[in-house]
Design an enzyme around this catalytic site. Structure first.
Site, PDB file in Angstrom:
ATOM      1  N   CYS A 269       0.883  -1.182   0.000  1.00 42.77           N
ATOM      2  CA  CYS A 269       0.000   0.000   0.000  1.00 42.77           C
ATOM      3  C   CYS A 269       0.911   1.220   0.000  1.00 42.77           C
ATOM      4  O   CYS A 269       1.098   1.880   1.026  1.00 42.77           O
ATOM      5  CB  CYS A 269      -0.920   0.000   1.206  1.00 42.77           C
ATOM      6  SG  CYS A 269      -1.811  -1.556   1.455  1.00 42.77           S
ATOM      7  N   ALA A 270       1.502   1.527  -1.155  1.00 45.43           N
ATOM      8  CA  ALA A 270       2.671   2.405  -1.202  1.00 45.43           C
ATOM      9  C   ALA A 270       2.364   3.896  -1.217  1.00 45.43           C
ATOM     10  O   ALA A 270       3.161   4.692  -0.721  1.00 45.43           O
ATOM     11  CB  ALA A 270       3.516   2.046  -2.420  1.00 45.43           C
TER      12      ALA A 270
ATOM     13  N   PRO B 211       1.277   7.651  -0.379  1.00 51.24           N
ATOM     14  CA  PRO B 211       1.815   8.582  -1.382  1.00 51.24           C
ATOM     15  C   PRO B 211       3.278   8.395  -1.740  1.00 51.24           C
ATOM     16  O   PRO B 211       3.775   9.038  -2.652  1.00 51.24           O
ATOM     17  CB  PRO B 211       1.602   9.948  -0.722  1.00 51.24           C
ATOM     18  CG  PRO B 211       1.682   9.677   0.730  1.00 51.24           C
ATOM     19  CD  PRO B 211       1.086   8.306   0.934  1.00 51.24           C
TER      20      PRO B 211
ATOM     21  N   ASP C 293      -0.395   0.198  -5.312  1.00 57.38           N
ATOM     22  CA  ASP C 293      -1.504   0.852  -4.611  1.00 57.38           C
ATOM     23  C   ASP C 293      -2.793   0.575  -5.362  1.00 57.38           C
ATOM     24  O   ASP C 293      -2.794   0.467  -6.597  1.00 57.38           O
ATOM     25  CB  ASP C 293      -1.282   2.361  -4.485  1.00 57.38           C
ATOM     26  CG  ASP C 293      -2.107   2.962  -3.351  1.00 57.38           C
ATOM     27  OD1 ASP C 293      -1.622   2.965  -2.208  1.00 57.38           O
ATOM     28  OD2 ASP C 293      -3.248   3.391  -3.597  1.00 57.38           O
TER      29      ASP C 293
ATOM     30  N   ASP D 114      -5.484  -4.305  -6.273  1.00 57.29           N
ATOM     31  CA  ASP D 114      -5.991  -4.487  -4.914  1.00 57.29           C
ATOM     32  C   ASP D 114      -5.015  -5.390  -4.155  1.00 57.29           C
ATOM     33  O   ASP D 114      -4.816  -6.550  -4.512  1.00 57.29           O
ATOM     34  CB  ASP D 114      -7.384  -5.119  -4.969  1.00 57.29           C
ATOM     35  CG  ASP D 114      -8.040  -5.217  -3.595  1.00 57.29           C
ATOM     36  OD1 ASP D 114      -7.329  -5.067  -2.577  1.00 57.29           O
ATOM     37  OD2 ASP D 114      -9.261  -5.442  -3.533  1.00 57.29           O
TER      38      ASP D 114
ATOM     39  N   CYS E  33      -1.005   4.044  11.155  1.00 49.37           N
ATOM     40  CA  CYS E  33      -0.908   5.315  11.885  1.00 49.37           C
ATOM     41  C   CYS E  33      -2.138   5.455  12.776  1.00 49.37           C
ATOM     42  O   CYS E  33      -2.709   6.532  12.919  1.00 49.37           O
ATOM     43  CB  CYS E  33      -0.764   6.492  10.931  1.00 49.37           C
ATOM     44  SG  CYS E  33      -2.006   6.558   9.630  1.00 49.37           S
TER      45      CYS E  33
END
EC number: 2.1.1.203
Length: 725
Positions: A183-184, A186, A215, A242, A323
């Site tokens: 899930c790279a 930004p 992504d 996905d 996060c």
């Protein structure tokens, strides 16, 4: 409305406007500061006891309501990184102290110095005691702001939240690793992975490993490309898929030529999350935070990390990070994948890679609640049936003995008050053996690739019969732009022959790794990628949507005086430089390089007669065309693309790179500095002068139209008097 008909959203919006009238323009209203409070948030985390005592809880609440300080890191793999770091620690930090003293009304000796993050490798990351707003909106900080913008655009520093730098550090990437960033976007962490890949340039001209950055969002993929392209790596491949259903990929064994399923040595799963650890950076989360977000994301997060574990090589390392501070998104996901792996996956302690980082161990106990946190559940048996589709059994903590066996305390929980950062969660997992649910049938994958490569017949029935899932299943639709093709050079290519002759390319340079993005014989841009990336593209371009790869190396530049129509590109010079012979190299001294870089008008390049005699003599030996300017300093060596004209020499670099090099050389960069506050004052003064001039002009015109004598003012009366006389 008729059943089955779709409502027209534009017509509905028009009707709504007619009913309620035109709403007030929000832009004309004064900005209201977001109230940093959310009763459900505070109640939920107090319930979880994420802090050891009341005093720490008070510190946590105080810090999370405060703005986030600015952090940045220097790009570590570039030769001039240490020289730039020295400039930052002397000139820029002196500027920072002066500006901060002026901003806060303090003597300079009382200003808190920038903090070097102790856990970041080689002391390359710093934290400033200022917020983004302070730097962006303070005139006293305009030089520091300009510095950050220019060096970021040139790819020499990255502005990134401090805790966001931790996952790539503990992933411990080596130049030989095959790395997947699931899930790279930004792209800040992807940039760190690329830096680690290029950390040993003296051993590898081009690293044997690669970074595959993926992504699910097509638009965010282009943001990712923009971020990663600043590092100009030929070992990067960007894909759009996905992550939870990422396809198996084929690779070719260079020794035997046999195909096999690609397994990655390192995988980063920085999964989508509720983001409540970023409240200091994104205060609008205070307004919309609720527990439903975590419940909705738990399943997605688990599917991503599960798929990552399947694609991981035995002995490889996977880092799961968010996060978020919520255990539903963190420990609950980690315990679930470790339990499902039945001993194939193991949590490991990676604290030795981040010495000095303060964090709490992973939580072993937590509770779930309703969206409003008015009802608390300690076990799934307490959850009402109406909530069974939202709250799942896997979200609850495992029994204490299972938790001990998993070693959940090896996870890292970073809270904002610990070192003035955001909130973050990191878990490091290693794979001990293959998972029972892995699918590694290479023959089945090869068959699917062959089916996609075969031309389709016009008969729809034949297509339905060939589909392994039958006619009822729809083919997955790829959204976004259709990408240009990737066309690699063949064994015989006239353009390569001319390039090889003109630039004396080394025999180890693999011409088959050169590619273009158009099918025309007249190539415009020529890119270069590593051999591993080429193999990935050729084996999998029918299996996954590829967004970008390769670094621009040669650019068509028509000039009637040159023998070769292609010039070198600065972006690809760090790759191509090691393969180019001495025939197109000019070593320049500092004064010559400063002169060339200060020429900002491309139509008036410096004459060779303005350069030192040794440079003039070397220029005479070169025919017209692209060349490499080499500058050797005691602490670094620079290579810059130049152009040898018929009687001139110029540097072929972008503005931001120009300012960066001039700064390294200790030259004056004031002509490139922009003080937006001075410009605003000048613009205001010019507008005021223009308004005054317009007012004076109007007044003068009015005076010209006024009558000069009394007779002029009343002509009829004057005429009557004259007649009477």
């Amino acid at each position: 409305m008729a059943r089955g008909k779709k409502q027209n959203p534009f017509a509905a919006r028009k009707r709504q406007k007619r009913e309620i009238g035109n709403p007030p323009d929000r832009r004309s209203e004064p900005y209201k500061e977001i109230e940093r409070d959310n009763a459900c948030f505070i109640k939920y985390y107090q319930l979880q006891r994420i802090c050891a005592n009341e005093e720490e809880w008070t510190q946590f609440l105080e810090k999370i309501r405060d703005n986030l300080p600015v952090t940045f890191r220097v790009t570590g793999f570039k030769d001039e990184a240490k020289a730039l770091l020295k400039i930052i620690e002397t000139q820029m930090f002196a500027e920072y102290v002066r500006g901060a003293a002026e901003l806060n009304g303090l003597p300079e000796e009382q200003v808190q110095r920038p903090l070097c993050l102790p856990w970041y490798p080689n002391g390359m990351a710093y934290q400033l005691n200022l917020t983004r707003k302070d730097i962006r909106r303070s005139e006293s900080m305009h030089r520091l702001h300009n510095f950050l913008i220019v060096e970021t655009a040139a790819g020499n520093i990255s502005r990134q939240e401090g805790v966001s730098m931790i996952p790539p550090v503990v992933l411990d990437v080596q130049p030989t690793d095959k790395v997947l960033d699931m899930c790279a976007a930004p792209g800040s962490k992807t940039a760190q992975l690329i830096e680690a890949l290029h950390a040993a340039p003296e051993e590898h001209k081009i690293p044997p490993g690669f970074v595959l950055a993926n992504d699910v969002d097509n638009n965010r993929c282009y943001m990712l490309v923009h971020q990663a392209k600043r590092l100009n790596s030929p070992c990067l491949l960007v894909t759009n898929h996905d992550s939870s259903f990422f396809p198996n990929m084929l690779q070719t064994d260079p020794a035997t030529g046999n195909k096999s399923i690609l397994k990655f040595d390192k995988i980063l799963c920085d999964v989508p999350c509720s983001g409540d650890g970023t409240l200091r950076k994104n205060p609008d989360i205070w307004l919309k935070w609720n527990l439903a977000q975590a419940y909705n994301l738990h399943g997605v997060q688990y599917r991503i990390v599960r798929r990552g574990a399947e694609m991981l090589e035995v002995g490889g390392r996977l880092v799961y990070s968010t996060c978020s501070m919520n255990p539903i998104e963190n420990e609950a996901v980690v315990q679930r994948i470790i339990k499902d792996s039945a001993g194939a996956l193991e949590l490991v302690n990676a604290s030795q890679l981040v010495p000095g980082l303060r964090y709490n161990p992973g939580m072993t106990d937590w509770q779930l609640a309703t969206k409003e946190v008015d009802t608390v559940f300690k076990t799934f048996d307490e959850v009402p049936e109406s909530l069974h589709t939202i709250i799942r059994p896997s979200m609850f903590p495992l029994p204490a003995e299972e938790m001990t066996a998993i070693g959940i305390e090896k996870c890292m929980r970073i809270l904002p008050h610990m070192q003035d950062t955001g909130g973050f969660f990191v878990a490091v997992i290693e794979k001990r053996r293959a998972l029972s649910f892995e699918q590694n049938d290479v023959k089945d994958l090869e068959k699917k690739v062959e089916e996609k490569e075969e031309p389709k017949e016009d008969n729809p029935e034949a297509e339905q019969k060939s589909a392994p899932w039958g006619p009822q299943r729809k083919r997955r639709r790829l959204h976004g732009f259709k990408e240009d093709p990737y066309i690699f050079f063949g064994e015989k290519d006239a353009d390569y022959d001319s390039l090889q002759e003109f630039y004396q390319l080394d025999g180890s340079f693999n011409k088959r790794c050169l590619l273009t993005r158009c099918q025309s014989d007249r190539k415009k841009n020529i890119y270069y990628c590593s051999e591993a990336i080429r193999d990935l593209v050729l084996n999998n371009e029918h299996n996954i949507k590829i967004i970008n790869t390769g670094v621009k190396t040669f650019v068509r530049c028509e000039n009637r005086h040159t023998q070769n129509p292609y010039r070198l590109a600065q972006e690809g010079l760090q790759t191509s430089n090691g393969f180019i012979g001495n025939c197109r190299r000019i070593q320049v001294e500092r004064d010559d390089l400063v002169l060339l870089l200060n020429c900002t008008d491309p139509t008036k390049p410096p004459s060779t007669h303005e350069l030192k005699q040794v440079t003039q003599d070397r220029c005479k030996e070169l025919c017209v065309g692209s060349c490499i300017l080499k500058y050797v300093d005691e602490s670094f060596t620079l290579f810059i693309v130049g152009w040898r004209g018929t009687s001139s020499l110029r540097a072929y670099v972008a503005k931001d790179e120009t300012v960066h090099i001039l700064r390294l050389l200790g030259a004056d960069v004031s002509k490139f500095e922009i003080n937006k506050y001075e410009k605003a004052k000048e613009a205001a003064a010019a507008a005021e002068a223009a308004a005054a001039e317009a007012a004076n002009g109007a007044e003068q015109k009015e005076e010209e139209n006024e009558p000069e004598t009394e007779a002029e003012a009343k002509p009829e009366e004057t005429q009557q008097v004259a007649m009477e006389v």
